[in-house]
Structures are given as structure tokens and as C-alpha cells.
Design an enzyme around this catalytic site. Structure first.
Site, PDB file in Angstrom:
ATOM      1  N   ASP A   1       0.840  -1.202   0.000  1.00 26.25           N
ATOM      2  CA  ASP A   1       0.000   0.000   0.000  1.00 26.25           C
ATOM      3  C   ASP A   1       0.874   1.251   0.000  1.00 26.25           C
ATOM      4  O   ASP A   1       2.013   1.220   0.460  1.00 26.25           O
ATOM      5  CB  ASP A   1      -0.858   0.056   1.270  1.00 26.25           C
ATOM      6  CG  ASP A   1      -2.064  -0.871   1.218  1.00 26.25           C
ATOM      7  OD1 ASP A   1      -2.453  -1.314   0.131  1.00 26.25           O
ATOM      8  OD2 ASP A   1      -2.621  -1.142   2.305  1.00 26.25           O
TER       9      ASP A   1
ATOM     10  N   ARG B   1      -1.208  -0.570  -8.602  1.00 27.41           N
ATOM     11  CA  ARG B   1      -2.613  -0.203  -8.331  1.00 27.41           C
ATOM     12  C   ARG B   1      -2.681   1.323  -8.400  1.00 27.41           C
ATOM     13  O   ARG B   1      -1.877   2.004  -7.765  1.00 27.41           O
ATOM     14  CB  ARG B   1      -3.021  -0.660  -6.935  1.00 27.41           C
ATOM     15  CG  ARG B   1      -4.383  -0.116  -6.495  1.00 27.41           C
ATOM     16  CD  ARG B   1      -4.562  -0.164  -4.976  1.00 27.41           C
ATOM     17  NE  ARG B   1      -4.609  -1.499  -4.440  1.00 27.41           N
ATOM     18  CZ  ARG B   1      -4.261  -1.790  -3.170  1.00 27.41           C
ATOM     19  NH1 ARG B   1      -3.824  -0.850  -2.363  1.00 27.41           N
ATOM     20  NH2 ARG B   1      -4.327  -3.016  -2.736  1.00 27.41           N
TER      21      ARG B   1
HETATM   22  P1  FDA Z   1     -13.857   9.838  -5.181  1.00 24.36           P
HETATM   23  O1  FDA Z   1     -13.365  10.103  -3.800  1.00 24.36           O
HETATM   24  O2  FDA Z   1     -13.572  10.835  -6.243  1.00 24.36           O
HETATM   25  O3  FDA Z   1     -15.398   9.590  -5.129  1.00 24.36           O
HETATM   26  C1  FDA Z   1     -16.181   9.290  -6.280  1.00 24.36           C
HETATM   27  C2  FDA Z   1     -17.466   8.618  -5.849  1.00 24.36           C
HETATM   28  O4  FDA Z   1     -17.151   7.325  -5.338  1.00 24.36           O
HETATM   29  C3  FDA Z   1     -18.194   9.314  -4.714  1.00 24.36           C
HETATM   30  O5  FDA Z   1     -19.041  10.320  -5.180  1.00 24.36           O
HETATM   31  C4  FDA Z   1     -18.945   8.171  -4.102  1.00 24.36           C
HETATM   32  O6  FDA Z   1     -20.082   7.882  -4.843  1.00 24.36           O
HETATM   33  C5  FDA Z   1     -17.987   7.020  -4.245  1.00 24.36           C
HETATM   34  N1  FDA Z   1     -17.151   6.853  -3.036  1.00 24.36           N
HETATM   35  C6  FDA Z   1     -15.839   7.169  -2.905  1.00 24.36           C
HETATM   36  N2  FDA Z   1     -15.394   6.879  -1.672  1.00 24.36           N
HETATM   37  C7  FDA Z   1     -16.445   6.397  -1.019  1.00 24.36           C
HETATM   38  C8  FDA Z   1     -16.631   5.931   0.292  1.00 24.36           C
HETATM   39  N3  FDA Z   1     -15.641   5.901   1.205  1.00 24.36           N
HETATM   40  N4  FDA Z   1     -17.863   5.486   0.621  1.00 24.36           N
HETATM   41  C9  FDA Z   1     -18.867   5.484  -0.266  1.00 24.36           C
HETATM   42  N5  FDA Z   1     -18.748   5.921  -1.511  1.00 24.36           N
HETATM   43  C10 FDA Z   1     -17.573   6.376  -1.887  1.00 24.36           C
HETATM   44  N6  FDA Z   1      -5.287   5.333  -1.004  1.00 24.36           N
HETATM   45  C11 FDA Z   1      -3.993   5.543  -0.683  1.00 24.36           C
HETATM   46  O7  FDA Z   1      -3.591   6.679  -0.439  1.00 24.36           O
HETATM   47  N7  FDA Z   1      -3.116   4.480  -0.628  1.00 24.36           N
HETATM   48  C12 FDA Z   1      -3.509   3.203  -0.927  1.00 24.36           C
HETATM   49  O8  FDA Z   1      -2.677   2.269  -0.876  1.00 24.36           O
HETATM   50  C13 FDA Z   1      -4.869   2.984  -1.265  1.00 24.36           C
HETATM   51  N8  FDA Z   1      -5.334   1.747  -1.576  1.00 24.36           N
HETATM   52  C14 FDA Z   1      -6.615   1.595  -2.067  1.00 24.36           C
HETATM   53  C15 FDA Z   1      -7.059   0.344  -2.510  1.00 24.36           C
HETATM   54  C16 FDA Z   1      -8.297   0.204  -3.100  1.00 24.36           C
HETATM   55  C17 FDA Z   1      -8.734  -1.137  -3.600  1.00 24.36           C
HETATM   56  C18 FDA Z   1      -9.148   1.359  -3.239  1.00 24.36           C
HETATM   57  C19 FDA Z   1     -10.490   1.251  -3.915  1.00 24.36           C
HETATM   58  C20 FDA Z   1      -8.742   2.571  -2.762  1.00 24.36           C
HETATM   59  C21 FDA Z   1      -7.489   2.704  -2.150  1.00 24.36           C
HETATM   60  N9  FDA Z   1      -7.074   3.934  -1.654  1.00 24.36           N
HETATM   61  C22 FDA Z   1      -5.754   4.085  -1.297  1.00 24.36           C
HETATM   62  C23 FDA Z   1      -8.067   5.023  -1.426  1.00 24.36           C
HETATM   63  C24 FDA Z   1      -8.125   5.987  -2.599  1.00 24.36           C
HETATM   64  O9  FDA Z   1      -6.932   6.718  -2.676  1.00 24.36           O
HETATM   65  C25 FDA Z   1      -9.300   6.974  -2.440  1.00 24.36           C
HETATM   66  O10 FDA Z   1      -9.121   7.728  -1.260  1.00 24.36           O
HETATM   67  C26 FDA Z   1     -10.675   6.327  -2.402  1.00 24.36           C
HETATM   68  O11 FDA Z   1     -10.765   5.219  -3.243  1.00 24.36           O
HETATM   69  C27 FDA Z   1     -11.758   7.348  -2.822  1.00 24.36           C
HETATM   70  O12 FDA Z   1     -11.543   7.774  -4.139  1.00 24.36           O
HETATM   71  P2  FDA Z   1     -12.418   7.291  -5.394  1.00 24.36           P
HETATM   72  O13 FDA Z   1     -11.523   7.148  -6.555  1.00 24.36           O
HETATM   73  O14 FDA Z   1     -13.139   6.054  -5.024  1.00 24.36           O
HETATM   74  O15 FDA Z   1     -13.429   8.414  -5.733  1.00 24.36           O
END
Ligand code: FDA
Length: 308
Positions: free
Chosen positions: A130, A182
Site C-alpha cells: 500500500d 494499483r
Molecule cells: P472519489 O473520492 O472521487 O469519489 C467518487 C465517488 O465514489 C463518490 O461520489 C462516491 O459515490 C464514491 N465513493 C468514494 N469513496 C467512497 C466511500 N468511502 N464510501 C462510499 N462511496 C464512496 N489510497 C492511498 O492513499 N493508498 C492506498 O494504498 C490505497 N489503496 C486503495 C485500494 C483500493 C482497492 C481502493 C479502492 C482505494 C485505495 N485507496 C488508497 C483510497 C483511494 O486513494 C481513495 O481515497 C478512495 O478510493 C476514494 O476515491 P475514489 O476514486 O473512489 O473516488
């Protein structure tokens, strides 16, 4: 402001000590965390596998205080790999280098990581390192690229965050090495000196990095719940003739289960990150910071369950 407040609270250990002893908070956390033990996490992985979804098991915990704790975290990671193999689960694992002792002693951290990777290689499986806050980006990438990748090219991969300005150069180099990456947007509180402050810029960078990875990287993981990013990925692979077996989507446990199932039904590969363990507080606070509406959502569920 609210996001910054939640991220600030995520770093306060005294608050965690108070919250952990609170039953309501534990039920609150169970929406995003698969329990405090490996047994409860295994149940969650089995359920995901039954839905056609693979998993990445993560023992929650960040910086450790002493060498014993770092060694214990490595022992648990090895036990997780053994358990996954024994139960024939479709799952790999994710670990954080600070958990393996990065803040204490570089050599100890490398030795712990190698012990986990020896086990992963012997079982022909995979360990995702991570990515933590920007204070660790260079050290994490250096350690994986220079001390691990040559011996474990198929067993180790990293995470790149699109909010960091440096990520375009990092992705280019990692694609050149053939390392599995990732891609996520990034979850930590970062200064504008290193990360885009505006979400629109983070999203634009995400699309550019995602398209480069889909075209050229070795089995990239597109980690997001953002439907706009997912739609762009689907359109891009279609236009480029990239098969669904060449990449995977990833999401977090408890987030957008509807979308997880839709992607599987449409023939895409989907992996869910399954965190478990007693150290769930900072993880939960980062999830709430991403979407403050989750506070109301989870509270509503807890109240509904309480009324049943
Ligand atoms: P964004 O935050 O732009 O949101 C888009 C939409 O997604 C929202 O409007 C909502 O609908 C939905 N959504 C997003 N987050 C949600 C939540 N918590 N609950 C409900 N709905 C939500 N970060 C990091 O710094 N180091 C890492 O190693 C990892 N590893 C990792 C693994 C995996 C498998 C995932 C999916 C994510 C990570 N992350 C991470 C977290 C990542 O950096 C990020 O903070 C979150 O995924 C939120 O960003 P999104 O791209 O999902 O969309």
C-alpha cells in the site's frame, strides 16, 4: 474543512483509544471493516468469492512502535497467506511498509518484507505494498524497486496516487520495469506543494495515468468507486481492444457493492480490499473523510438494526 477535520482526527491516538472501547463505534466500523480477527475476515472473503469477486486481505495498522510489533505484523501477514492457501480462497494480501518497521530500521523492514514475499512466492501469490502519506512515497518506491523487485518480480507490486504531481514520472518508470501497479486517487491530507488541491485536477491526472497503464502496464489495478473513471476505463479498453483479462477493477470493502456486482456481471475482473484487525480507527476516518454522507448512512443503518 470537514474533510480536513476528519483526516486530523484520523491521526489522534487518544481519540482512537476512546472510540475503540465504544460498542456503537464498533458497529459503525463494521460497515467498512471485516471484523477484528482473521476468522471474521475469512468469512468476508468467502462471501466475496461467492459473488465472483477476488479479495486483497489487509491487516489494519500503520506505524509500529518497536521491532517486536513489526515482526508480529510480518508473522501475521505470513499466517494470512497460509490461511488463504489452506482455505483455497481467491485472495492476495496488502501490507504497509510502516507496519513492517520502515520508521524504525530500514534493514529490519526489508527483512520482514522479504519473509512475507518468500511465503507469497512459494504459494505463487501476490503482495501489494500500500502507499501511505507523501513523507513515505520515495522511501516506499526505493525500497520496493531496489531491495525487493529483482527477487520477487511476480509477487510484489505498489500503489500510485494520482493526486501527487510526481506520479506521471513514477508511472512511466514502473511501466518500464514491468511492475504491477494499483492506481488510486490518494487518501491522505497532503500540502499543495506535493499534491493537486483541486479534485478536478486529481481526476484529470487519474484518467491520464489510467490510460497509460491500461495501454502499457503489466496487469494494472484500477482502484476507484468513481463511476466517471470507471466509464472512461470501459470506453478506453473497448476503443483499444484491450481484453478484460488484462486488468482489474478494485474497490473497498463495503463501498458501492452494487457497482461491484454490475462490473462482475458485465464480465470485468473485480477485487475488493478487505481490511480487518483492531487498528481500524484511522482507516475508518479516512473513509468518512472521502464521503461525509457515510456518517449519516451508517448511523441510519445502526439505528435500523437497533430497532429490529
Ligand atoms: P472519489 O473520492 O472521487 O469519489 C467518487 C465517488 O465514489 C463518490 O461520489 C462516491 O459515490 C464514491 N465513493 C468514494 N469513496 C467512497 C466511500 N468511502 N464510501 C462510499 N462511496 C464512496 N489510497 C492511498 O492513499 N493508498 C492506498 O494504498 C490505497 N489503496 C486503495 C485500494 C483500493 C482497492 C481502493 C479502492 C482505494 C485505495 N485507496 C488508497 C483510497 C483511494 O486513494 C481513495 O481515497 C478512495 O478510493 C476514494 O476515491 P475514489 O476514486 O473512489 O473516488
Amino acid at each position: 474543512m470537514f474533510r480536513a477535520g476528519l483526516l486530523y482526527l484520523s491521526e489522534q491516538r487518544q481519540v482512537f483509544r476512546f472510540v475503540r472501547s465504544n460498542g456503537l463505534a464498533k458497529r459503525f466500523a463494521s460497515r467498512f471493516v471485516a471484523g477484528e480477527t482473521l476468522d471474521t475476515a475469512v468469512v468476508a472473503v468467502r462471501d466475496l468469492n461467492a459473488r465472483g469477486i477476488s479479495a486483497s486481505l489487509d491487516l489494519l495498522g500503520e506505524s509500529v512502535n518497536n521491532k517486536g510489533e513489526a515482526q508480529a505484523a510480518a508473522d501475521t501477514a505470513v499466517a494470512m497467506l497460509d490461511r488463504i492457501a489452506a482455505e483455497k480462497l481467491n485472495s492476495n494480501i496488502s501490507v504497509k511498509l510502516t507496519q513492517l518497521g520502515l520508521d524504525l530500521d530500514h534493514d529490519l523492514c526489508v527483512a520482514n518484507a522479504r519473509r512475507v514475499l518468500d511465503k507469497a512466492r512459494s504459494l505463487d501469490t501476490f503482495v501489494r505494498i500500500d502507499m501511505e502519506g507523501s513523507a513515505y512515497t520515495q522511501r516506499t518506491l526505493d525500497l520496493v524497486e531496489h531491495s525487493l523487485f529483482a527477487d520477487y518480480p511476480k509477487s510484489v507490486g505498489v500503489v500510485i496516487q494520482s493526486y501527487l504531481y510526481r506520479s506521471t514520472a513514477d508511472i512511466d518508470r514502473l511501466i518500464g520495469l514491468g511492475m504491477r501497479v494499483r492506481l488510486c486517487k490518494g487518501a491522505y491530507k497532503e500540502p499543495s506543494a506535493v499534491a493537486y488541491p483541486a479534485k478536478a485536477d486529481v481526476d484529470r491526472a487519474y484518467v491520464a495515468l489510467m490510460e497509460a497503464m491500461l495501454s502499457k502496464a503489466s496487469y494494472p489495478a484500477i482502484a476507484t468507486h468513481d463511476e466517471a473513471m470507471i466509464a472512461r476505463a470501459k470506453a478506453y479498453v473497448k476503443s483499444q481492444g484491450i481484453g478484460a483479462e488484462r486488468f482489474e477493477f478494485q474497490m473497498l470493502y463495503g463501498v458501492r457493492r452494487d457497482l461491484q456486482d454490475q462490473l462482475v456481471a458485465a464480465g470485468y475482473r473485480m477485487r475488493v480490499y478487505v481490511p480487518f484487525g483492531t487498528q481500524w480507527y484511522p482507516y475508518l476516518m479516512r473513509r468518512l473523510a472521502e464521503r461525509p454522507a457515510n456518517i449519516a448512512f451508517i448511523l441510519g443503518n445502526v439505528v435500523k438494526e437497533g430497532l429490529k
